[in-house]
Scaffold this motif. Structure first.
Motif, PDB file in Angstrom:
ATOM      1  N   LEU A  35       5.730  -8.594   4.080  1.00  0.00           N
ATOM      2  CA  LEU A  35       6.417  -7.900   5.171  1.00  0.00           C
ATOM      3  C   LEU A  35       7.107  -6.638   4.669  1.00  0.00           C
ATOM      4  O   LEU A  35       6.972  -5.562   5.256  1.00  0.00           O
ATOM      5  CB  LEU A  35       7.441  -8.829   5.837  1.00  0.00           C
ATOM      6  N   ARG A  36       7.815  -6.756   3.562  1.00  0.00           N
ATOM      7  CA  ARG A  36       8.519  -5.600   2.999  1.00  0.00           C
ATOM      8  C   ARG A  36       7.538  -4.499   2.604  1.00  0.00           C
ATOM      9  O   ARG A  36       7.756  -3.319   2.885  1.00  0.00           O
ATOM     10  CB  ARG A  36       9.346  -6.026   1.796  1.00  0.00           C
ATOM     11  N   THR A  37       6.425  -4.885   2.007  1.00  0.00           N
ATOM     12  CA  THR A  37       5.416  -3.915   1.595  1.00  0.00           C
ATOM     13  C   THR A  37       4.820  -3.191   2.792  1.00  0.00           C
ATOM     14  O   THR A  37       4.644  -1.969   2.775  1.00  0.00           O
ATOM     15  CB  THR A  37       4.304  -4.620   0.788  1.00  0.00           C
ATOM     16  N   GLU A  38       4.508  -3.932   3.839  1.00  0.00           N
ATOM     17  CA  GLU A  38       3.942  -3.310   5.042  1.00  0.00           C
ATOM     18  C   GLU A  38       4.931  -2.358   5.707  1.00  0.00           C
ATOM     19  O   GLU A  38       4.555  -1.281   6.172  1.00  0.00           O
ATOM     20  CB  GLU A  38       3.464  -4.373   6.014  1.00  0.00           C
ATOM     21  N   ILE A  39       6.203  -2.733   5.748  1.00  0.00           N
ATOM     22  CA  ILE A  39       7.226  -1.858   6.334  1.00  0.00           C
ATOM     23  C   ILE A  39       7.368  -0.585   5.509  1.00  0.00           C
ATOM     24  O   ILE A  39       7.390   0.524   6.055  1.00  0.00           O
ATOM     25  CB  ILE A  39       8.578  -2.596   6.439  1.00  0.00           C
ATOM     26  N   LEU A  40       7.439  -0.723   4.189  1.00  0.00           N
ATOM     27  CA  LEU A  40       7.585   0.456   3.333  1.00  0.00           C
ATOM     28  C   LEU A  40       6.360   1.368   3.415  1.00  0.00           C
ATOM     29  O   LEU A  40       6.502   2.594   3.440  1.00  0.00           O
ATOM     30  CB  LEU A  40       7.849   0.036   1.893  1.00  0.00           C
ATOM     31  N   ASN A  41       5.167   0.787   3.471  1.00  0.00           N
ATOM     32  CA  ASN A  41       3.956   1.602   3.617  1.00  0.00           C
ATOM     33  C   ASN A  41       3.970   2.376   4.926  1.00  0.00           C
ATOM     34  O   ASN A  41       3.613   3.557   4.966  1.00  0.00           O
ATOM     35  CB  ASN A  41       2.694   0.736   3.532  1.00  0.00           C
ATOM     36  N   ALA A  42       4.373   1.723   5.997  1.00  0.00           N
ATOM     37  CA  ALA A  42       4.446   2.401   7.291  1.00  0.00           C
ATOM     38  C   ALA A  42       5.473   3.529   7.260  1.00  0.00           C
ATOM     39  O   ALA A  42       5.211   4.635   7.741  1.00  0.00           O
ATOM     40  CB  ALA A  42       4.792   1.397   8.382  1.00  0.00           C
ATOM     41  N   MET A  43       6.626   3.274   6.673  1.00  0.00           N
ATOM     42  CA  MET A  43       7.657   4.305   6.593  1.00  0.00           C
ATOM     43  C   MET A  43       7.192   5.476   5.732  1.00  0.00           C
ATOM     44  O   MET A  43       7.450   6.637   6.073  1.00  0.00           O
ATOM     45  CB  MET A  43       8.958   3.715   6.053  1.00  0.00           C
ATOM     46  N   ASN A  44       6.503   5.188   4.639  1.00  0.00           N
ATOM     47  CA  ASN A  44       5.981   6.260   3.780  1.00  0.00           C
ATOM     48  C   ASN A  44       4.936   7.107   4.495  1.00  0.00           C
ATOM     49  O   ASN A  44       4.768   8.282   4.173  1.00  0.00           O
ATOM     50  CB  ASN A  44       5.390   5.678   2.490  1.00  0.00           C
ATOM     51  N   ASN A  45       4.245   6.517   5.469  1.00  0.00           N
ATOM     52  CA  ASN A  45       3.253   7.252   6.249  1.00  0.00           C
ATOM     53  C   ASN A  45       3.853   7.829   7.530  1.00  0.00           C
ATOM     54  O   ASN A  45       3.128   8.214   8.444  1.00  0.00           O
ATOM     55  CB  ASN A  45       2.068   6.336   6.575  1.00  0.00           C
ATOM     56  N   LEU A  47       5.373   6.442   9.993  1.00  0.00           N
ATOM     57  CA  LEU A  47       5.139   5.666  11.209  1.00  0.00           C
ATOM     58  C   LEU A  47       6.455   5.037  11.656  1.00  0.00           C
ATOM     59  O   LEU A  47       7.351   4.811  10.854  1.00  0.00           O
ATOM     60  CB  LEU A  47       4.101   4.574  10.956  1.00  0.00           C
ATOM     61  N   VAL A  48       6.545   4.761  12.937  1.00  0.00           N
ATOM     62  CA  VAL A  48       7.728   4.105  13.483  1.00  0.00           C
ATOM     63  C   VAL A  48       7.619   2.615  13.184  1.00  0.00           C
ATOM     64  O   VAL A  48       6.572   2.008  13.377  1.00  0.00           O
ATOM     65  CB  VAL A  48       7.833   4.334  15.004  1.00  0.00           C
ATOM     66  N   VAL A  49       8.711   2.040  12.709  1.00  0.00           N
ATOM     67  CA  VAL A  49       8.734   0.618  12.375  1.00  0.00           C
ATOM     68  C   VAL A  49       9.784  -0.066  13.239  1.00  0.00           C
ATOM     69  O   VAL A  49      10.905   0.417  13.358  1.00  0.00           O
ATOM     70  CB  VAL A  49       9.073   0.411  10.877  1.00  0.00           C
ATOM     71  N   GLY A  50       9.394  -1.164  13.858  1.00  0.00           N
ATOM     72  CA  GLY A  50      10.326  -1.942  14.664  1.00  0.00           C
ATOM     73  C   GLY A  50      10.146  -3.408  14.355  1.00  0.00           C
ATOM     74  O   GLY A  50       9.138  -3.812  13.783  1.00  0.00           O
TER      75      GLY A  50
END
Length: 68
Positions: A35-45, A47-50
């Protein structure tokens, strides 16, 4: 019994890949890391994370334990 059931569930791919509890070699630490990895990858790209998180700590307090 538990070993046989888990073997059957694993052999026939009945459990989803998101099921981490009660599976050999997978712990809740693994899902936290994923979960943490997916959130960080999205933020690095950019993308909006919720997220929606439910606290189920007291969920079983409302269950009739005599029935269980």
């Amino acid at each position: 019994m538990q070993r046989r059931i888990l073997k059957h569930l694993t052999n026939y791919n009945i459990l989803s890949t998101e099921q981490y509890g009660f599976r050999l070699g997978l712990r809740t630490d693994n899902v936290t890391y994923k979960l943490r990895t997916e959130i960080l990858n999205a933020m690095n790209n950019k993308l909006v994370v919720g997220g929606i998180f439910c606290d189920l700590e007291k969920a079983f307090d409302s269950v009739n334990h005599d029935i269980l």
